[in-house]
Scaffold this motif. Structure first.
Motif, PDB file in Angstrom:
ATOM      1  N   MET A   1      -2.682   8.984  -4.708  1.00  0.00           N
ATOM      2  CA  MET A   1      -2.841   8.191  -5.923  1.00  0.00           C
ATOM      3  C   MET A   1      -3.970   8.718  -6.795  1.00  0.00           C
ATOM      4  O   MET A   1      -3.963   8.563  -8.001  1.00  0.00           O
ATOM      5  CB  MET A   1      -3.057   6.722  -5.585  1.00  0.00           C
ATOM      6  CG  MET A   1      -1.811   6.035  -5.053  1.00  0.00           C
ATOM      7  SD  MET A   1      -2.045   4.270  -4.850  1.00  0.00           S
ATOM      8  CE  MET A   1      -2.261   3.762  -6.557  1.00  0.00           C
ATOM      9  N   TYR A   2      -4.983   9.338  -6.166  1.00  0.00           N
ATOM     10  CA  TYR A   2      -6.081   9.932  -6.926  1.00  0.00           C
ATOM     11  C   TYR A   2      -5.687  11.241  -7.599  1.00  0.00           C
ATOM     12  O   TYR A   2      -6.320  11.662  -8.569  1.00  0.00           O
ATOM     13  CB  TYR A   2      -7.275  10.205  -6.012  1.00  0.00           C
ATOM     14  CG  TYR A   2      -8.083   8.989  -5.648  1.00  0.00           C
ATOM     15  CD1 TYR A   2      -8.455   8.050  -6.600  1.00  0.00           C
ATOM     16  CD2 TYR A   2      -8.489   8.788  -4.331  1.00  0.00           C
ATOM     17  CE1 TYR A   2      -9.205   6.934  -6.248  1.00  0.00           C
ATOM     18  CE2 TYR A   2      -9.243   7.682  -3.974  1.00  0.00           C
ATOM     19  CZ  TYR A   2      -9.598   6.756  -4.942  1.00  0.00           C
ATOM     20  OH  TYR A   2     -10.348   5.661  -4.588  1.00  0.00           O
ATOM     21  N   THR A   3      -4.662  11.904  -7.051  1.00  0.00           N
ATOM     22  CA  THR A   3      -4.294  13.238  -7.548  1.00  0.00           C
ATOM     23  C   THR A   3      -2.831  13.305  -7.990  1.00  0.00           C
ATOM     24  O   THR A   3      -2.279  14.390  -8.132  1.00  0.00           O
ATOM     25  CB  THR A   3      -4.539  14.281  -6.437  1.00  0.00           C
ATOM     26  OG1 THR A   3      -3.756  13.928  -5.287  1.00  0.00           O
ATOM     27  CG2 THR A   3      -5.994  14.336  -6.044  1.00  0.00           C
TER      28      THR A   3
ATOM     29  N   GLU B   1       0.827  -1.203   0.000  1.00  0.00           N
ATOM     30  CA  GLU B   1       0.000   0.000   0.000  1.00  0.00           C
ATOM     31  C   GLU B   1       0.868   1.262   0.000  1.00  0.00           C
ATOM     32  O   GLU B   1       1.921   1.310   0.637  1.00  0.00           O
ATOM     33  CB  GLU B   1      -0.916   0.022   1.226  1.00  0.00           C
ATOM     34  CG  GLU B   1      -1.685  -1.267   1.473  1.00  0.00           C
ATOM     35  CD  GLU B   1      -2.616  -1.641   0.351  1.00  0.00           C
ATOM     36  OE1 GLU B   1      -3.020  -0.753  -0.427  1.00  0.00           O
ATOM     37  OE2 GLU B   1      -2.958  -2.840   0.236  1.00  0.00           O
ATOM     38  N   ASP B   2       0.383   2.268  -0.700  1.00  0.00           N
ATOM     39  CA  ASP B   2       1.073   3.555  -0.694  1.00  0.00           C
ATOM     40  C   ASP B   2       0.943   4.186   0.693  1.00  0.00           C
ATOM     41  O   ASP B   2      -0.111   4.113   1.329  1.00  0.00           O
ATOM     42  CB  ASP B   2       0.457   4.477  -1.751  1.00  0.00           C
ATOM     43  CG  ASP B   2       1.223   5.780  -1.876  1.00  0.00           C
ATOM     44  OD1 ASP B   2       2.345   5.752  -2.394  1.00  0.00           O
ATOM     45  OD2 ASP B   2       0.691   6.816  -1.431  1.00  0.00           O
ATOM     46  N   GLU B   3       2.015   4.794   1.153  1.00  0.00           N
ATOM     47  CA  GLU B   3       2.032   5.342   2.516  1.00  0.00           C
ATOM     48  C   GLU B   3       0.963   6.409   2.718  1.00  0.00           C
ATOM     49  O   GLU B   3       0.440   6.577   3.829  1.00  0.00           O
ATOM     50  CB  GLU B   3       3.408   5.922   2.843  1.00  0.00           C
ATOM     51  CG  GLU B   3       3.847   7.053   1.932  1.00  0.00           C
ATOM     52  CD  GLU B   3       5.243   7.557   2.260  1.00  0.00           C
ATOM     53  OE1 GLU B   3       5.561   8.687   1.849  1.00  0.00           O
ATOM     54  OE2 GLU B   3       5.987   6.825   2.933  1.00  0.00           O
ATOM     55  N   ASP B   4       0.611   7.121   1.653  1.00  0.00           N
ATOM     56  CA  ASP B   4      -0.418   8.152   1.810  1.00  0.00           C
ATOM     57  C   ASP B   4      -1.807   7.536   1.956  1.00  0.00           C
ATOM     58  O   ASP B   4      -2.708   8.178   2.496  1.00  0.00           O
ATOM     59  CB  ASP B   4      -0.390   9.119   0.623  1.00  0.00           C
ATOM     60  CG  ASP B   4      -1.143  10.397   0.919  1.00  0.00           C
ATOM     61  OD1 ASP B   4      -0.860  11.021   1.967  1.00  0.00           O
ATOM     62  OD2 ASP B   4      -2.033  10.767   0.125  1.00  0.00           O
ATOM     63  N   ASN B   5      -1.983   6.327   1.467  1.00  0.00           N
ATOM     64  CA  ASN B   5      -3.242   5.608   1.717  1.00  0.00           C
ATOM     65  C   ASN B   5      -3.451   5.424   3.212  1.00  0.00           C
ATOM     66  O   ASN B   5      -4.561   5.568   3.727  1.00  0.00           O
ATOM     67  CB  ASN B   5      -3.206   4.227   1.059  1.00  0.00           C
ATOM     68  CG  ASN B   5      -3.735   4.248  -0.349  1.00  0.00           C
ATOM     69  OD1 ASN B   5      -3.622   5.260  -1.035  1.00  0.00           O
ATOM     70  ND2 ASN B   5      -4.299   3.144  -0.787  1.00  0.00           N
ATOM     71  N   LEU B   6      -2.399   5.062   3.912  1.00  0.00           N
ATOM     72  CA  LEU B   6      -2.506   4.812   5.343  1.00  0.00           C
ATOM     73  C   LEU B   6      -2.833   6.096   6.095  1.00  0.00           C
ATOM     74  O   LEU B   6      -3.599   6.083   7.062  1.00  0.00           O
ATOM     75  CB  LEU B   6      -1.198   4.193   5.862  1.00  0.00           C
ATOM     76  CG  LEU B   6      -0.754   2.912   5.138  1.00  0.00           C
ATOM     77  CD1 LEU B   6       0.540   2.393   5.739  1.00  0.00           C
ATOM     78  CD2 LEU B   6      -1.841   1.841   5.197  1.00  0.00           C
TER      79      LEU B   6
END
Length: 508
Positions: A393-395, A239-244
């Motif tokens: 990931m969205y931006t 998982e991307d760290e910004d997801n967390l």
């Protein structure tokens, strides 16, 4: 009016906990010698419905616990003069469903037999409960018996019986619902296993770190209360760290801690263990790290906590179908396998999976498809109303265009592609197609390189020639794809949508 010695008290069991409680309470008050139990099934399709068998066994267990013989009203039409004289349109002024009326008319036949043959006056006891009891978030009472009918309709039916008015009683309408947890009483004190339809529900948001699942989690908690809900996250370790970061902020906003489950392996380790490289057709990583761990957790909830899980997914119709009025009308926007929308077909597949693969079926719900309004903008609500920044990931394309003045990123943003279509596995999802990996190469070339090197390591280790992507039906490695993009221009692949159906990780 009949005196008490001339009465026989009859509990109408509907297959659920409410009528079971009423039956036991009735026997305590009037004694076994003055009490009887009738089972009237409330299931669509009756004995052909799998739920019938579990609830039927439950009713048998209740009768054994109480110490009375169970009288079963079968779903058969008895033809005689009395039954034939009963007409819904002429004799009964009620909103009860036709199937329920048939069964109640059969009860009338039995009651007339009691009057004529035994000289007793029947008094019926029903397990109907006040609406506040169903909505009580502590008790969380849901029951198959809700389908039987309202108190007013049941009372009206038996008051208008052709032969003679039959007395009906509804004891639970007088109870203080805040002090009564029927399910716990039957399960813990009586020692009777509840059927799936009667267990206490726990509502589980399948939290992927995406905007859809985040909004659905919020919606679910508002509907059922934090005490009855869980945020469930299966971590793939990619998982991307910004997801967390995003997930933690959503958790804090909703007021519900995240239940995180780990297999302990990365997707790459799963590929090695299975000697199979995940690809756009088959992803063992999702099966092992997401689905399998989820099933284990759900069965543990049932076995250890005696809870019945209800799953909430954040799948929404594809944007183009949201704009196409022929596909977003609510009556046509149900989860169906033949939908023209790939996301809705995926939802139908998930529903089918959880109906067949667990030990007992597990209910799945998709509010963004079947319940909530069509134009709901989950990303906008989260970002502008809740004040929570979306996962990068969205931006990612927007950020790269602004921070680096990158021409490819600018082109993506101009075409309305602000980042990745979902926020899983740090962009390294093996279910991605050509557009996905072209976007990964354009925005995060280092992550693309990691995936390319993983593919090469796997082929070298197993001496294979396999790949995540395919071209013309044959292996097409990420190295080959990168070289083609560098030679032909990445723009060729950036703006053609992939035909692949998103990985289940996108929604779980």
């Amino acid at each position: 009016m009949a005196n008490e010695s001339q009465k026989v008290h009859i509990a109408i069991l509907g297959g659920g906990v409410a009528s079971a409680f009423v039956a036991e309470d009735m026997v305590k008050k009037y004694g076994r010698e003055n009490s009887r139990l009738i089972f009237i099934d409330t299931f669509i399709g009756s004995v052909d419905n799998p739920t019938y068998y579990a609830n039927h066994q439950f009713v048998k267990d209740v009768a054994k616990y109480i110490g009375l013989t169970l009288i079963e009203i079968k779903n058969e039409e008895k033809k005689n003069d009395f039954y034939g004289s009963l007409s819904y349109s002429e004799e009964f002024n009620t909103k009860l469903s036709a199937s329920v009326q048939v069964k109640l008319k059969q009860i009338l036949l039995y009651l007339e037999g009691i009057r004529e043959n035994e000289g007793l006056e029947p008094v019926l006891h029903f397990g109907s409960v006040p609406d506040k009891m169903y909505s009580n978030k502590t008790i969380c009472l849901e029951s198959v018996e809700k389908d039987l009918g309202s108190v007013s309709d049941l009372r009206s039916f038996f008051e208008s019986a052709p032969a003679k008015t039959i007395e009906t009683r509804f004891p639970l309408m007088e109870y203080d619902s805040k002090e009564l947890d029927i399910k716990s009483l039957i399960q813990d004190n009586w020692g009777i296993t509840l059927p799936r339809s009667e267990r206490k529900r726990v509502y589980i948001a399948m939290f992927s770190g995406g905007a859809g699942s985040a909004y659905v989690a919020y919606y679910m908690v508002q509907a059922f209360g934090k005490e009855n809900c869980k945020l469930f996250f299966t971590n793939t370790l990619w998982e991307d760290e910004d997801n967390l970061r995003f997930m933690d902020e959503i958790s804090e906003y909703i007021g519900l801690e995240i239940t995180e489950i780990l297999d302990g392996r990365t997707p790459e380790e799963v590929f090695y263990d299975n000697k199979f490289l995940g690809n756009s057709r088959l992803a063992k990583c999702s099966e092992e790290l997401k689905v399998r761990q989820t099933l284990i957790y759900l069965e543990e909830l049932r076995d250890n906590e005696k809870l019945e899980p209800v799953l909430y997914f954040g799948i929404a119709p594809h944007e183009k179908h949201r704009r196409d009025d022929s596909h977003v009308r609510r009556k046509s926007n149900l989860v169906q396998e033949d939908s023209q929308d790939a996301n809705i077909r995926k939802a139908a597949g998930i529903r089918s999976f959880y109906e067949h693969f667990p030990i007992e079926p597990i209910e799945s719900r998709f509010p963004l498809i079947e319940t909530l309004r069509d134009d709901l903008d989950a990303k906008g609500i989260i970002q502008y109303e809740w004040g929570i920044k979306l996962p990068r990931m969205y931006t990612a394309a927007v950020q790269k265009a602004e921070d680096e003045n990158d021409p490819l990123a600018k082109k993506l943003v101009e075409r309305g592609i602000n980042g990745f279509s979902h926020a899983n596995c740090g962009g390294r999802c093996v279910r991605g197609g050509f557009q996905h990996y072209a976007t990964l190469y354009a925005i995060w070339p280092n992550q693309y390189k990691e995936q390319e090197e993983m593919e090469e390591r796997f082929n070298k280790y197993f001496q294979k020639n396999v790949s995540i992507l395919k071209k013309n039906g044959t292996s097409y490695t990420l190295k080959q794809f990168r070289e083609d993009m560098e030679r032909e221009g990445v723009e060729k692949y950036l703006f053609t949508s992939d035909d692949t159906i998103p990985c289940v990780c996108s929604f779980s």
